[in-house]
Design a protein around this motif. Structure first.
Motif, PDB file in Angstrom:
ATOM      1  N   ILE A   1       0.685  -0.950   0.226  1.00 55.76           N
ATOM      2  CA  ILE A   1       0.064  -0.285  -0.242  1.00 55.76           C
ATOM      3  C   ILE A   1       0.835   1.282   0.074  1.00 55.76           C
ATOM      4  O   ILE A   1       1.819   1.140   0.535  1.00 55.76           O
ATOM      5  CB  ILE A   1      -1.052  -0.139   1.187  1.00 55.76           C
ATOM      6  N   GLY A   2       0.069   2.289   0.205  1.00 50.01           N
ATOM      7  CA  GLY A   2       0.450   3.607  -0.884  1.00 50.01           C
ATOM      8  C   GLY A   2       1.209   4.495  -1.886  1.00 50.01           C
ATOM      9  O   GLY A   2       0.461   3.780  -2.133  1.00 50.01           O
ATOM     10  N   GLU A   3       1.855   5.242  -1.880  1.00 49.17           N
ATOM     11  CA  GLU A   3       2.470   5.751  -3.067  1.00 49.17           C
ATOM     12  C   GLU A   3       2.991   4.886  -4.084  1.00 49.17           C
ATOM     13  O   GLU A   3       3.772   4.345  -3.180  1.00 49.17           O
ATOM     14  CB  GLU A   3       3.161   6.813  -2.413  1.00 49.17           C
ATOM     15  N   GLY A   4       2.303   4.987  -4.813  1.00 41.99           N
ATOM     16  CA  GLY A   4       3.003   4.294  -5.849  1.00 41.99           C
ATOM     17  C   GLY A   4       2.034   2.662  -6.362  1.00 41.99           C
ATOM     18  O   GLY A   4       2.386   1.841  -6.962  1.00 41.99           O
ATOM     19  N   SER A   5       1.157   2.601  -4.816  1.00 42.04           N
ATOM     20  CA  SER A   5       0.411   1.181  -4.807  1.00 42.04           C
ATOM     21  C   SER A   5      -0.835   1.294  -5.398  1.00 42.04           C
ATOM     22  O   SER A   5      -1.283   1.030  -5.933  1.00 42.04           O
ATOM     23  CB  SER A   5       1.604   0.396  -3.795  1.00 42.04           C
ATOM     24  N   THR A   6      -1.253   2.219  -3.765  1.00 46.63           N
ATOM     25  CA  THR A   6      -2.688   2.360  -3.051  1.00 46.63           C
ATOM     26  C   THR A   6      -2.619   3.781  -3.243  1.00 46.63           C
ATOM     27  O   THR A   6      -3.090   4.298  -4.178  1.00 46.63           O
ATOM     28  CB  THR A   6      -3.184   1.764  -2.449  1.00 46.63           C
ATOM     29  N   VAL A   7      -3.029   4.605  -2.785  1.00 47.11           N
ATOM     30  CA  VAL A   7      -3.177   5.940  -1.911  1.00 47.11           C
ATOM     31  C   VAL A   7      -2.102   6.592  -1.142  1.00 47.11           C
ATOM     32  O   VAL A   7      -1.724   5.820  -0.569  1.00 47.11           O
ATOM     33  CB  VAL A   7      -4.185   6.778  -2.160  1.00 47.11           C
ATOM     34  N   PRO A   8      -1.188   7.127  -1.151  1.00 45.02           N
ATOM     35  CA  PRO A   8      -0.411   7.954   0.157  1.00 45.02           C
ATOM     36  C   PRO A   8      -1.532   7.877   1.423  1.00 45.02           C
ATOM     37  O   PRO A   8      -0.912   7.405   2.239  1.00 45.02           O
ATOM     38  CB  PRO A   8      -0.303   9.388  -0.606  1.00 45.02           C
ATOM     39  N   GLU A   9      -2.543   8.137   1.438  1.00 51.83           N
ATOM     40  CA  GLU A   9      -2.666   7.730   3.283  1.00 51.83           C
ATOM     41  C   GLU A   9      -3.739   6.431   3.334  1.00 51.83           C
ATOM     42  O   GLU A   9      -4.957   6.576   4.306  1.00 51.83           O
ATOM     43  CB  GLU A   9      -3.909   9.362   2.779  1.00 51.83           C
ATOM     44  N   HIS A  10      -3.312   5.906   2.921  1.00 53.59           N
ATOM     45  CA  HIS A  10      -3.886   4.415   2.966  1.00 53.59           C
ATOM     46  C   HIS A  10      -3.607   3.424   4.753  1.00 53.59           C
ATOM     47  O   HIS A  10      -4.359   3.372   5.556  1.00 53.59           O
ATOM     48  CB  HIS A  10      -2.974   3.758   2.253  1.00 53.59           C
ATOM     49  N   ARG A  11      -1.886   3.939   4.728  1.00 56.52           N
ATOM     50  CA  ARG A  11      -2.276   3.550   6.067  1.00 56.52           C
ATOM     51  C   ARG A  11      -2.452   4.170   7.356  1.00 56.52           C
ATOM     52  O   ARG A  11      -3.299   4.222   8.345  1.00 56.52           O
ATOM     53  CB  ARG A  11      -0.877   3.552   6.771  1.00 56.52           C
TER      54      ARG A  11
END
Length: 472
Positions: A368-378
């Motif tokens: 997760i996170g930037e480059g995979s889902t969204v930066p604010e995912h966690r």
């Protein structure tokens, strides 16, 4: 076992059958037999096949693939085949439905264009070449995608109880799971589905669901029925994983393997262990069940330098909803988290009834996170967990002091929890994209006061509120 093993009849046969116990033959004076070796069994009732399970001196314990009813020591001959159980592999397997012996049951004729035959035990992944799971797999289910994210190469079991809609959830995952295409050279995605010890009704449900959704064309499907021999239940997941390894590590696919129900697999293991008169472990299950389950679960993963991957979702029924039962307990030790289905949510009519507070994906941060889902995912996931946990505490407090004893802020948490269950968790059988999941998450969180969203950056909250025209 026609259609599964390479037949090679030898002239040497054995009539030295000491006894027949359930599905097992005990044959003495066997020379040069090997554990895992296939044997052909000839009797007055015709031919059948079996597999050598154990060798003690010159005594072989053979598991028969078919029925032993009617077999007698004086009318049975055992022939060693000098081979192991193998499965035919080829790209033509995609879109086929097979039984627990890898024989077609879809009416489409025999498997064509067989590239090779491979032993179903597979090869252990070299730990030095094992690559850490690192990419997001979207299941279309909000409680998994946002809060317990599945990652390529992960083993993430689903723990369910008797009567809970695990079959429906399994079919939904098979229908909707995909890997988001991040580049032109992304691996193609497919599903290998293996049903173990299911009823005819359940098999019909799965077949119909996969045909209607079109997911039949992007997977390989194995069906082992409750009336099939126990040994077939032991072989089926290994056949499914051998097919998955072929498509993942030789053809470059990202393969999702769904195994349901691993409790039936372990009960078959217990039945065979009992017939072999082995000393039982916890609740009668064999003491080697942990290593046996590990030999299945550890076939998931990614290999450095190879494009494809294998991800596993084993589904495990918990007798009496007991997480400490040996099967879910050992599964939890081997795998990387769990998705837990909840009876209380099911009783409220919520589907899928996933209890997010009992669920966990240990490899979530890798996908997760930037480059995979969204930066604010966690941060968004953490905030939902914290708020829903506080809601659960307040529900218990409310039963003691009553609603009038709660503050306005606490009342907002009760509103949040009800909305979270009825709108976020309760998505029905439709697929949700990640964007839709994020939208529902914010709809729930913005029922809370801004200063209660401690785990989210203030600038992110302001940005979302501005887009929605919400008053800060």
């Amino acid at each position: 076992m026609k259609g599964v093993v390479t037949m090679k009849l030898l002239k040497e046969g054995y009539k030295t059958i000491e006894k027949i116990a359930g599905p097992l033959l005990f044959v003495s004076k066997v020379a040069r037999g090997g554990i895992g070796e296939i044997v052909k069994i000839e009797s007055n009732f015709g031919e059948d096949y079996g597999q050598i399970l154990q060798i003690v001196d010159d005594l072989c314990v053979i598991q028969v693939f078919g029925e032993t009813m009617g077999l007698a020591p004086n009318n049975t001959v055992v022939w060693l085949e000098r081979d192991v159980v193998k499965i035919p592999l080829g790209i033509a397997l995609q879109g086929r439905m097979l039984n627990g012996r890898a024989m077609p049951i879809d009416g489409e004729g025999p498997i064509s264009c067989i590239e090779k035959w491979a032993p179903i035990q597979g090869n252990a992944i070299n730990p030095w070449r094992r690559k850490s799971p690192h990419e997001f797999i979207e299941t279309g289910i909000s409680t998994i995608d946002l809060m317990n994210t599945l990652v390529k190469g992960q083993k993430l079991p689903i723990f369910t109880g008797s009567g809970l809609p695990a079959d429906k959830l399994a079919a939904q995952i098979v229908k909707y799971a995909r890997t988001p295409a991040t580049s032109a050279d992304s691996s193609p995605f497919m599903v290998v589905f293996a049903a173990l010890g299911i009823t005819q009704r359940e098999a019909s449900y799965f077949r119909e669901a996969f045909r209607e959704s079109g997911s039949i064309y992007r997977g390989v499907f194995f069906f082992n029925l409750a009336g099939d021999p126990s040994i077939e239940r032991i072989l089926t997941p290994r056949m499914a994983l051998t097919v998955a390894e072929y498509f993942a590590f030789e053809k470059g696919y990202d393969v999702l393997v769904v195994l349901t129900d691993m409790l039936h697999y372990c009960e078959a293991l217990r039945e065979i262990s009992s017939a072999r008169e082995e000393i039982p472990g916890r609740r009668g299950f064999p003491s080697y069940m942990y290593s046996d389950l590990a030999s299945i679960y550890e076939r998931a993963g990614c290999i450095s330098g190879i494009k494809g991957s294998i991800t596993q979702i084993p589904i495990v029924t918990m007798p009496d909803d007991d997480l400490t039962h040996p099967v879910p307990d050992l599964t939890g030790y081997i795998t990387e988290g769990q998705i837990v289905m909840d009876r209380e949510l099911h009783g409220k009519g919520i589907y899928p009834p996933i209890d997010v507070l009992s669920s966990l994906s240990r490899l979530m941060n890798k996908g997760i996170g930037e480059g995979s889902t969204v930066p604010e995912h966690r941060a968004l996931s953490d905030q939902l967990y914290a708020a829903y946990g506080h809601f659960k505490d307040l529900v218990r407090l409310k039963t003691i002091i009553g609603e009038e004893g709660l503050t306005p802020t606490e009342m907002s948490y009760l509103s949040f929890g009800e909305k979270f269950e009825s709108e976020f968790v309760n998505q029905g059988e439709r697929r949700r994209s990640l964007d839709e999941t994020l939208e529902h998450a914010w709809n729930c969180l913005l029922t809370l006061p801004k200063d209660e969203l401690h785990r989210l950056p203030v600038n992110l909250i302001d940005e979302v509120m501005l887009k929605r025209g919400t008053k800060a």
